[in-house]
Design an enzyme around this catalytic site. Structure first.
Site, PDB file in Angstrom:
ATOM      1  N   THR A  63      23.719 -14.580  20.513  1.00  0.00           N
ATOM      2  CA  THR A  63      23.944 -15.779  19.722  1.00  0.00           C
ATOM      3  C   THR A  63      25.267 -16.414  20.141  1.00  0.00           C
ATOM      4  O   THR A  63      25.902 -15.961  21.108  1.00  0.00           O
ATOM      5  CB  THR A  63      23.839 -15.460  18.204  1.00  0.00           C
ATOM      6  OG1 THR A  63      23.902 -16.673  17.476  1.00  0.00           O
ATOM      7  CG2 THR A  63      24.941 -14.520  17.727  1.00  0.00           C
ATOM      8  N   LYS A  67      25.136 -17.785  24.704  1.00  0.00           N
ATOM      9  CA  LYS A  67      23.789 -18.041  25.237  1.00  0.00           C
ATOM     10  C   LYS A  67      23.808 -18.559  26.680  1.00  0.00           C
ATOM     11  O   LYS A  67      22.927 -18.215  27.468  1.00  0.00           O
ATOM     12  CB  LYS A  67      23.051 -19.026  24.336  1.00  0.00           C
ATOM     13  CG  LYS A  67      22.636 -18.395  23.007  1.00  0.00           C
ATOM     14  CD  LYS A  67      21.888 -19.370  22.135  1.00  0.00           C
ATOM     15  CE  LYS A  67      21.609 -18.737  20.785  1.00  0.00           C
ATOM     16  NZ  LYS A  67      20.931 -19.642  19.870  1.00  0.00           N
ATOM     17  N   GLY A 127      22.838 -33.051  17.490  1.00  0.00           N
ATOM     18  CA  GLY A 127      23.549 -31.945  18.131  1.00  0.00           C
ATOM     19  C   GLY A 127      23.125 -31.805  19.580  1.00  0.00           C
ATOM     20  O   GLY A 127      21.997 -32.180  19.947  1.00  0.00           O
ATOM     21  N   ALA A 131      21.964 -24.511  20.622  1.00  0.00           N
ATOM     22  CA  ALA A 131      20.732 -24.480  19.821  1.00  0.00           C
ATOM     23  C   ALA A 131      19.842 -25.673  20.161  1.00  0.00           C
ATOM     24  O   ALA A 131      18.626 -25.531  20.330  1.00  0.00           O
ATOM     25  CB  ALA A 131      21.074 -24.472  18.336  1.00  0.00           C
ATOM     26  N   TYR A 216      20.946 -22.200   7.181  1.00  0.00           N
ATOM     27  CA  TYR A 216      20.289 -21.842   5.921  1.00  0.00           C
ATOM     28  C   TYR A 216      21.324 -21.194   5.015  1.00  0.00           C
ATOM     29  O   TYR A 216      22.344 -20.686   5.473  1.00  0.00           O
ATOM     30  CB  TYR A 216      19.112 -20.875   6.170  1.00  0.00           C
ATOM     31  CG  TYR A 216      19.579 -19.575   6.736  1.00  0.00           C
ATOM     32  CD1 TYR A 216      19.708 -19.397   8.099  1.00  0.00           C
ATOM     33  CD2 TYR A 216      19.954 -18.524   5.891  1.00  0.00           C
ATOM     34  CE1 TYR A 216      20.188 -18.218   8.624  1.00  0.00           C
ATOM     35  CE2 TYR A 216      20.437 -17.337   6.405  1.00  0.00           C
ATOM     36  CZ  TYR A 216      20.547 -17.194   7.773  1.00  0.00           C
ATOM     37  OH  TYR A 216      21.036 -16.021   8.280  1.00  0.00           O
TER      38      TYR A 216
HETATM   39  P1  NDP Z   1      27.309 -24.979  19.545  1.00  0.00           P
HETATM   40  O1  NDP Z   1      28.709 -24.601  19.231  1.00  0.00           O
HETATM   41  O2  NDP Z   1      26.759 -24.720  20.896  1.00  0.00           O
HETATM   42  O3  NDP Z   1      27.128 -26.579  19.286  1.00  0.00           O
HETATM   43  C1  NDP Z   1      27.647 -27.166  18.128  1.00  0.00           C
HETATM   44  C2  NDP Z   1      27.062 -28.574  17.967  1.00  0.00           C
HETATM   45  O4  NDP Z   1      27.432 -29.027  16.648  1.00  0.00           O
HETATM   46  C3  NDP Z   1      27.625 -29.590  18.949  1.00  0.00           C
HETATM   47  O5  NDP Z   1      26.633 -30.543  19.217  1.00  0.00           O
HETATM   48  C4  NDP Z   1      28.786 -30.219  18.155  1.00  0.00           C
HETATM   49  O6  NDP Z   1      29.095 -31.532  18.533  1.00  0.00           O
HETATM   50  C5  NDP Z   1      28.182 -30.246  16.764  1.00  0.00           C
HETATM   51  N1  NDP Z   1      29.163 -30.289  15.690  1.00  0.00           N
HETATM   52  C6  NDP Z   1      30.049 -29.327  15.342  1.00  0.00           C
HETATM   53  N2  NDP Z   1      30.762 -29.711  14.258  1.00  0.00           N
HETATM   54  C7  NDP Z   1      30.325 -30.955  13.939  1.00  0.00           C
HETATM   55  C8  NDP Z   1      30.678 -31.879  12.917  1.00  0.00           C
HETATM   56  N3  NDP Z   1      31.627 -31.619  12.017  1.00  0.00           N
HETATM   57  N4  NDP Z   1      30.002 -33.042  12.856  1.00  0.00           N
HETATM   58  C9  NDP Z   1      29.030 -33.310  13.755  1.00  0.00           C
HETATM   59  N5  NDP Z   1      28.659 -32.489  14.758  1.00  0.00           N
HETATM   60  C10 NDP Z   1      29.302 -31.318  14.841  1.00  0.00           C
HETATM   61  O7  NDP Z   1      26.439 -24.294  18.405  1.00  0.00           O
HETATM   62  P2  NDP Z   1      24.868 -23.938  18.491  1.00  0.00           P
HETATM   63  O8  NDP Z   1      24.175 -25.085  19.117  1.00  0.00           O
HETATM   64  O9  NDP Z   1      24.684 -22.594  19.078  1.00  0.00           O
HETATM   65  O10 NDP Z   1      24.458 -23.816  16.942  1.00  0.00           O
HETATM   66  C11 NDP Z   1      24.303 -24.971  16.125  1.00  0.00           C
HETATM   67  C12 NDP Z   1      23.843 -24.552  14.745  1.00  0.00           C
HETATM   68  O11 NDP Z   1      22.507 -24.084  14.776  1.00  0.00           O
HETATM   69  C13 NDP Z   1      24.691 -23.432  14.141  1.00  0.00           C
HETATM   70  O12 NDP Z   1      24.976 -23.795  12.813  1.00  0.00           O
HETATM   71  C14 NDP Z   1      23.785 -22.223  14.193  1.00  0.00           C
HETATM   72  O13 NDP Z   1      24.052 -21.329  13.130  1.00  0.00           O
HETATM   73  C15 NDP Z   1      22.411 -22.864  14.045  1.00  0.00           C
HETATM   74  N6  NDP Z   1      21.341 -22.064  14.648  1.00  0.00           N
HETATM   75  C16 NDP Z   1      20.341 -21.610  13.831  1.00  0.00           C
HETATM   76  C17 NDP Z   1      19.314 -20.862  14.363  1.00  0.00           C
HETATM   77  C18 NDP Z   1      18.232 -20.368  13.458  1.00  0.00           C
HETATM   78  O14 NDP Z   1      17.444 -19.527  13.906  1.00  0.00           O
HETATM   79  N7  NDP Z   1      18.111 -20.856  12.237  1.00  0.00           N
HETATM   80  C19 NDP Z   1      19.239 -20.507  15.798  1.00  0.00           C
HETATM   81  C20 NDP Z   1      20.327 -21.073  16.572  1.00  0.00           C
HETATM   82  C21 NDP Z   1      21.348 -21.796  15.993  1.00  0.00           C
HETATM   83  P3  NDP Z   1      30.202 -31.844  19.677  1.00  0.00           P
HETATM   84  O15 NDP Z   1      29.486 -31.660  20.978  1.00  0.00           O
HETATM   85  O16 NDP Z   1      30.619 -33.234  19.408  1.00  0.00           O
HETATM   86  O17 NDP Z   1      31.316 -30.845  19.487  1.00  0.00           O
END
Ligand code: NDP
Length: 275
Positions: A63, A67, A127, A131, A216
């Site tokens: 995670t 990844k 995003g 993920a 969640y």
């Molecule tokens: P990453 O750190 O790779 O990416 C984070 C993303 O969130 C980026 O696009 C970032 O934008 C954006 N972001 C962060 N803070 C903010 C904010 N305050 N306002 C707007 N955009 C924001 O994380 P992941 O992609 O790995 O995970 C994303 C989410 O998905 C997590 O919360 C994770 O827990 C959840 N998830 C859930 C899963 C499930 O099975 N339910 C599986 C995988 C993930 P920027 O590029 O501008 O920084």
């Protein structure tokens, strides 16, 4: 009989429900596993994984933030992992390290479970991190009309558009989202983890819009509440996705798909009880 060793690597990892979920699957199928949550240093994932394998580990989930690093470590990648550039499932096959990505399966299986129509849908993915990247191939394979990727940092959304090079993908920053509603909006940002929500206009929500938050918690998330208050027809959290992606990983390791529904129900019950 010795138990078979699996784990999930992340940083942070204390919050992970994966050990509990995999233990439920193992009990269902009478498989003896030892599945632990392992904290790896941010710059030490490869070494941590190698030590795990040297000590008898057979496979792992990965995670945030590992990844992409897991993807680079693999000798062989599934089609989905190859396309998404991110790996959440590792396993060994004749001493070769293989990688897959089951996040897209988990998301789409949960959307199907909730009877969400994806064919010909206008989908908005908020995003552009690991993920979002991981679920794009599965969403495209459902034949949507369009898949718009919007991100706080617009350039990362454009990078994903270029990476996938599919005419149905559009990309923009949050402030460039055109007025007009989407059929399905998926929040794949981590904003909710900081008690925030993506700063997008409510004009993206219409009376028939279904909203999905990958995050969640016991109560509806802030994003779900905001969508509901702006007229979304249905709001779903990511608990079903979490269990679905775990089930697919389990089936890759053990060749049998566990039953997802009772595990979702039990996990929901535990969350509501604050456990
Ligand atoms: P990453 O750190 O790779 O990416 C984070 C993303 O969130 C980026 O696009 C970032 O934008 C954006 N972001 C962060 N803070 C903010 C904010 N305050 N306002 C707007 N955009 C924001 O994380 P992941 O992609 O790995 O995970 C994303 C989410 O998905 C997590 O919360 C994770 O827990 C959840 N998830 C859930 C899963 C499930 O099975 N339910 C599986 C995988 C993930 P920027 O590029 O501008 O920084």
């Amino acid at each position: 009989m010795n138990s078979r060793q699996y784990c999930v690597f992340g940083n942070p990892i204390k919050q992970s429900r994966s050990p509990w979920i995999h233990q439920q699957f193992a009990s269902q199928l009478n498989i003896n596993i030892d599945y632990q949550a392992r904290l790896a240093p941010e710059d030490g994932f490869a070494d941590a994984f190698k030590s795990f394998v040297a000590a008898g580990g057979e496979g792992a989930n990965v995670t945030a933030p590992f990844k992409e690093q897991a993807w680079q470590l693999c000798d062989s990648l599934s089609t989905t992992a190859k396309a998404s550039g991110a790996v959440n499932t590792l396993y060994l096959e004749r001493d070769k390290l293989c990688g897959d990505n089951t996040d897209g399966f988990g998301l789409v299986a949960d959307l199907h479970r909730q009877q969400v129509q994806l064919i010909d849908a206008k989908i908005l993915l908020l995003g552009a991190g690991g993920a979002a990247r991981g679920v794009i191939p599965a969403l495209l394979s459902e034949n949507p009309k369009s898949l718009t990727i919007a991100n706080r940092t617009a350039s990362k959304a454009h990078n994903l558009q270029n990476h996938f090079s599919d005419s149905r993908i559009l990309a923009c920053g949050f402030d460039e989202l055109q007025a007009g509603s989407f059929d399905v909006i998926i929040n794949a940002t981590s904003a909710g983890l900081a008690q925030q929500r993506p700063d997008v206009s409510s004009s993206i929500i219409g009376a028939n819009t279904i909203c999905y938050d990958m995050v969640y918690q016991a109560k509806p998330t802030g994003f779900m509440t905001w969508c509901h208050d702006h007229g979304a027809s249905q709001c779903i959290d990511g608990l079903g996705m979490l269990v679905g992606q775990a089930a697919k990983s389990f089936s890759i390791w053990f060749g049998t798909m566990p039953d997802i529904d009772p595990v979702i129900e039990e996990l929901r019950r535990l969350l509501i009880q604050g456990k």
